[in-house]
Design an enzyme around this catalytic site. Structure first.
Site, PDB file in Angstrom:
ATOM      1  N   LYS A 273     -12.726  -1.465  18.429  1.00  0.00           N
ATOM      2  CA  LYS A 273     -11.520  -2.072  18.601  1.00  0.00           C
ATOM      3  C   LYS A 273     -11.136  -1.754  20.172  1.00  0.00           C
ATOM      4  O   LYS A 273      -9.828  -2.178  20.662  1.00  0.00           O
ATOM      5  CB  LYS A 273     -10.467  -1.672  17.700  1.00  0.00           C
ATOM      6  CG  LYS A 273     -10.586  -2.085  16.262  1.00  0.00           C
ATOM      7  CD  LYS A 273      -9.655  -1.656  15.258  1.00  0.00           C
ATOM      8  CE  LYS A 273     -10.063  -1.821  13.861  1.00  0.00           C
ATOM      9  NZ  LYS A 273      -9.192  -2.188  12.808  1.00  0.00           N
TER      10      LYS A 273
ATOM     11  N   LYS B  75     -14.527   2.208  14.693  1.00  0.00           N
ATOM     12  CA  LYS B  75     -13.244   1.747  14.872  1.00  0.00           C
ATOM     13  C   LYS B  75     -12.859   1.852  16.188  1.00  0.00           C
ATOM     14  O   LYS B  75     -12.326   0.853  17.039  1.00  0.00           O
ATOM     15  CB  LYS B  75     -12.143   1.982  14.056  1.00  0.00           C
ATOM     16  CG  LYS B  75     -12.327   1.354  12.489  1.00  0.00           C
ATOM     17  CD  LYS B  75     -11.231   2.128  11.572  1.00  0.00           C
ATOM     18  CE  LYS B  75     -11.732   1.767  10.083  1.00  0.00           C
ATOM     19  NZ  LYS B  75     -11.097   2.455   9.087  1.00  0.00           N
TER      20      LYS B  75
ATOM     21  N   PHE C 227      -5.327   4.224  14.588  1.00  0.00           N
ATOM     22  CA  PHE C 227      -5.323   5.234  13.301  1.00  0.00           C
ATOM     23  C   PHE C 227      -6.461   5.012  12.268  1.00  0.00           C
ATOM     24  O   PHE C 227      -6.774   3.632  12.122  1.00  0.00           O
ATOM     25  CB  PHE C 227      -4.160   5.398  12.462  1.00  0.00           C
ATOM     26  CG  PHE C 227      -3.083   6.332  13.001  1.00  0.00           C
ATOM     27  CD1 PHE C 227      -2.478   5.974  14.090  1.00  0.00           C
ATOM     28  CD2 PHE C 227      -2.911   7.748  12.250  1.00  0.00           C
ATOM     29  CE1 PHE C 227      -1.652   6.944  14.670  1.00  0.00           C
ATOM     30  CE2 PHE C 227      -1.875   8.434  12.925  1.00  0.00           C
ATOM     31  CZ  PHE C 227      -1.203   8.332  13.985  1.00  0.00           C
TER      32      PHE C 227
ATOM     33  N   LYS D 232       8.178 -17.995  -9.086  1.00  0.00           N
ATOM     34  CA  LYS D 232       7.648 -16.760  -9.743  1.00  0.00           C
ATOM     35  C   LYS D 232       6.244 -17.226 -10.685  1.00  0.00           C
ATOM     36  O   LYS D 232       6.805 -18.272 -11.615  1.00  0.00           O
ATOM     37  CB  LYS D 232       8.667 -16.109 -10.479  1.00  0.00           C
ATOM     38  CG  LYS D 232       8.393 -14.951 -11.154  1.00  0.00           C
ATOM     39  CD  LYS D 232       9.476 -14.388 -11.990  1.00  0.00           C
ATOM     40  CE  LYS D 232       8.871 -13.132 -12.880  1.00  0.00           C
ATOM     41  NZ  LYS D 232       9.637 -12.983 -14.022  1.00  0.00           N
TER      42      LYS D 232
ATOM     43  N   ASN E 197       0.940  -1.226  -0.096  1.00  0.00           N
ATOM     44  CA  ASN E 197       0.118  -0.044   0.151  1.00  0.00           C
ATOM     45  C   ASN E 197       0.795   1.478  -0.029  1.00  0.00           C
ATOM     46  O   ASN E 197       1.974   1.045  -0.118  1.00  0.00           O
ATOM     47  CB  ASN E 197      -1.040   0.006   1.145  1.00  0.00           C
ATOM     48  CG  ASN E 197      -0.441  -0.071   2.415  1.00  0.00           C
ATOM     49  OD1 ASN E 197       0.401   0.829   2.992  1.00  0.00           O
ATOM     50  ND2 ASN E 197      -0.443  -1.158   3.286  1.00  0.00           N
TER      51      ASN E 197
ATOM     52  N   ASP F 112      -5.301  -5.640   4.943  1.00  0.00           N
ATOM     53  CA  ASP F 112      -6.442  -6.365   5.339  1.00  0.00           C
ATOM     54  C   ASP F 112      -6.762  -7.690   4.969  1.00  0.00           C
ATOM     55  O   ASP F 112      -7.136  -8.672   5.454  1.00  0.00           O
ATOM     56  CB  ASP F 112      -7.755  -5.842   5.061  1.00  0.00           C
ATOM     57  CG  ASP F 112      -7.832  -4.683   5.848  1.00  0.00           C
ATOM     58  OD1 ASP F 112      -7.177  -4.428   6.859  1.00  0.00           O
ATOM     59  OD2 ASP F 112      -8.692  -3.515   5.325  1.00  0.00           O
TER      60      ASP F 112
HETATM   61  N1  CTP Z   1      -5.103  -2.465  11.632  1.00  0.00           N
HETATM   62  C1  CTP Z   1      -4.397  -3.703  12.333  1.00  0.00           C
HETATM   63  N2  CTP Z   1      -4.709  -4.765  11.726  1.00  0.00           N
HETATM   64  C2  CTP Z   1      -5.313  -4.966  10.333  1.00  0.00           C
HETATM   65  C3  CTP Z   1      -6.063  -3.761   9.939  1.00  0.00           C
HETATM   66  C4  CTP Z   1      -5.708  -2.502  10.452  1.00  0.00           C
HETATM   67  O1  CTP Z   1      -3.846  -3.710  13.511  1.00  0.00           O
HETATM   68  N3  CTP Z   1      -5.353  -6.133   9.881  1.00  0.00           N
HETATM   69  C5  CTP Z   1      -4.950  -1.303  12.556  1.00  0.00           C
HETATM   70  C6  CTP Z   1      -4.306  -0.145  11.955  1.00  0.00           C
HETATM   71  O2  CTP Z   1      -2.999  -0.008  12.189  1.00  0.00           O
HETATM   72  C7  CTP Z   1      -5.016   1.284  12.499  1.00  0.00           C
HETATM   73  C8  CTP Z   1      -6.341   0.489  12.676  1.00  0.00           C
HETATM   74  O3  CTP Z   1      -6.723  -0.944  12.710  1.00  0.00           O
HETATM   75  O4  CTP Z   1      -4.566   1.572  13.654  1.00  0.00           O
HETATM   76  C9  CTP Z   1      -7.503   1.032  11.482  1.00  0.00           C
HETATM   77  O5  CTP Z   1      -6.839   0.549  10.240  1.00  0.00           O
HETATM   78  P1  CTP Z   1      -7.782   0.910   8.912  1.00  0.00           P
HETATM   79  O6  CTP Z   1      -6.954   0.337   7.830  1.00  0.00           O
HETATM   80  O7  CTP Z   1      -8.176   2.444   8.973  1.00  0.00           O
HETATM   81  O8  CTP Z   1      -9.164   0.207   9.152  1.00  0.00           O
HETATM   82  P2  CTP Z   1      -9.628  -1.230   9.186  1.00  0.00           P
HETATM   83  O9  CTP Z   1      -9.754  -1.827  10.606  1.00  0.00           O
HETATM   84  O10 CTP Z   1      -8.588  -2.213   8.350  1.00  0.00           O
HETATM   85  O11 CTP Z   1     -10.952  -1.242   8.396  1.00  0.00           O
HETATM   86  P3  CTP Z   1     -11.310  -0.781   6.733  1.00  0.00           P
HETATM   87  O12 CTP Z   1      -9.960  -1.197   6.038  1.00  0.00           O
HETATM   88  O13 CTP Z   1     -12.377  -1.576   6.614  1.00  0.00           O
HETATM   89  O14 CTP Z   1     -11.438   0.710   6.781  1.00  0.00           O
END
Ligand code: CTP
Length: 401
Positions: free
Chosen positions: A341, A337, A323, A289, A210, A279
């Site tokens: 969380k 969130k 975040f 490969k 990303n 995610d």
């Molecule tokens: N986070 C995490 N582990 C994951 C995904 C996210 O620990 N697998 C944490 C990130 O480090 C951040 C927070 O969760 O502090 C929110 O991450 P974000 O990407 O904004 O949201 P998601 O929970 O992944 O939800 P979505 O992608 O559906 O917005």
């Protein structure tokens, strides 16, 4: 607030604003500081070392090769002795030297050798200050935990009008006082920070990644260490240098990040999860490969563990900060969130807004808390936002005890 008994080393570099540094010495001493001045050869052309010697009541060092007057451990003595190091006025030259590891005179050598916080007060012509090379050097040093006092605007000695004036000595001294006050407000705290994006292997050559640069998390780690915390930074891939006094653990995938985070979680007081964790990951990471054969290729993805959610479920005394990177409905998604969380605070931002999000040096954030409070912060450099976030974390920690 004062500087009573603090050893302040003032580095003075060559610019027309050198004369204002005399006032800085006087004001620092009035605040109770013990001031030692190091001048560059060019600074000594503007104002004589004798003036600074009289004002500081201490010998002034200019050359590396002159006779030592008072210190028994030569060049390194002032570096070790300093509680805080101020370089004012700081030319493009000294900033460039420190950013590039050049130590070829007494001042650059001492700045490089000190563990004390270093504050630069740049003063130079507007074009010079805005030069991308100077700005890049400032950014790199800032990310490493060096502090910069924004120059003032106005009529410059070269006749032009713009940014680049040395701020009022009173403002510079106030900055130093605030800085010293903020020092150590995280002493005794263990902080775990995650930063950067994870990479999920598709095959030995490719991965799903990303756009996260890691800058926000690195800035938080650097500032927290500066403020006395013991910091572990679990970092995904970034091109950033390791911040000083921070233990950096490099990881690639979300699974590796989870492992390192869980390993350190129970010895932590505060966790800041700034990382952009993927995610989903490819269900299978191919051993060889993948060759291009068909016109389409379907990758099957499987869900990664949500590390932060897991921490929220197992947390004891730990303060959890997450975040939320959003592209719409920022507050609603961030609130969700925060609650789901089990966080104490969430830093939400619209990553599509100009001046915010991935790979830019500024951010526009909202801080959301469990009691429903929302703090709307203006656009600011990520380093400044890191300081703000830490100020609010400190408030949460203080209110708990
Ligand atoms: N986070 C995490 N582990 C994951 C995904 C996210 O620990 N697998 C944490 C990130 O480090 C951040 C927070 O969760 O502090 C929110 O991450 P974000 O990407 O904004 O949201 P998601 O929970 O992944 O939800 P979505 O992608 O559906 O917005």
């Amino acid at each position: 607030m004062s500087l009573a008994g603090k050893q302040v080393v003032l580095g003075v570099t060559g610019g027309i604003a050198v004369y204002k540094a005399v006032d800085i010495v006087s004001r620092l001493r009035k605040m109770g500081a013990i001031v030692h001045v190091i001048m560059t050869e060019s600074a000594a052309r503007f104002v004589t070392p004798l003036t600074f010697q009289e004002m500081s009541a201490n010998p002034v060092v200019v050359s590396m090769w002159g006779e030592m007057k008072q210190w028994n451990v030569e060049h390194i003595a002032l570096a070790t002795m300093a509680d805080v190091f101020l370089v004012a006025p700081a030319t493009a030259n000294i900033i460039g030297k420190i950013a590039n590891g050049i130590a070829d005179d007494m001042l650059s050598t001492t700045v490089m050798a000190t563990k004390a916080p270093v504050i630069f007060a740049p003063a130079m012509n507007t074009q010079m200050y805005c030069n991308p090379i100077v700005q890049k050097n400032i950014q790199e040093l800032t990310l490493l935990g060096y502090q910069f006092i924004e120059p003032a605007r106005g009529l410059l000695a070269c006749g032009t009008e713009g940014v680049g004036r040395l701020p009022d000595p009173c403002d510079i001294v106030n900055f130093v006082v605030d800085h010293v006050a903020a020092e150590n407000d995280f002493a005794g705290k263990n902080l775990l920070v995650t930063a950067g994006g994870t990479r999920e292997a598709i095959d030995p050559v490719r991965y799903i990644g990303n756009r996260s640069s890691g800058k926000m998390g690195y800035a938080i780690a650097a500032q927290a260490a500066r403020r006395g915390a013991k910091v572990i930074l679990v970092s995904g891939a970034t091109g950033l240098s390791h911040p000083p006094n921070v233990t950096v653990v490099k990881v690639e995938s979300a699974a590796e990040m989870r492992e390192e985070v869980l390993k350190n979680f129970f010895s932590c007081d505060i966790v800041v999860k700034a990382a952009a964790v993927a995610d989903y990951r490819p269900e299978v990471a191919e051993m060889q490969k993948i060759k291009k054969n068909d016109d389409t290729l379907i990758l099957k993805l499987t869900k990664n563990p949500d590390i932060l959610r897991e921490l929220g479920q197992i947390k004891e005394r730990q303060l959890l900060v997450g975040f939320a990177a959003e592209t719409q409905n920022v507050v609603n998604y961030a609130k969700k969130k925060l609650n789901e969380k089990n966080l104490d605070m969430i830093v939400a931002n619209d990553v599509t807004a100009p001046g915010a999000g991935f790979n830019v040096d500024t951010n526009i954030a909202k801080l959301l808390f469990r009691d429903g409070k929302i703090v709307d912060l203006p656009q600011m450099p990520k380093e400044k936002l890191a300081c703000c976030i830490l100020d609010y974390i400190r408030e949460l920690v203080t209110n708990r005890t």
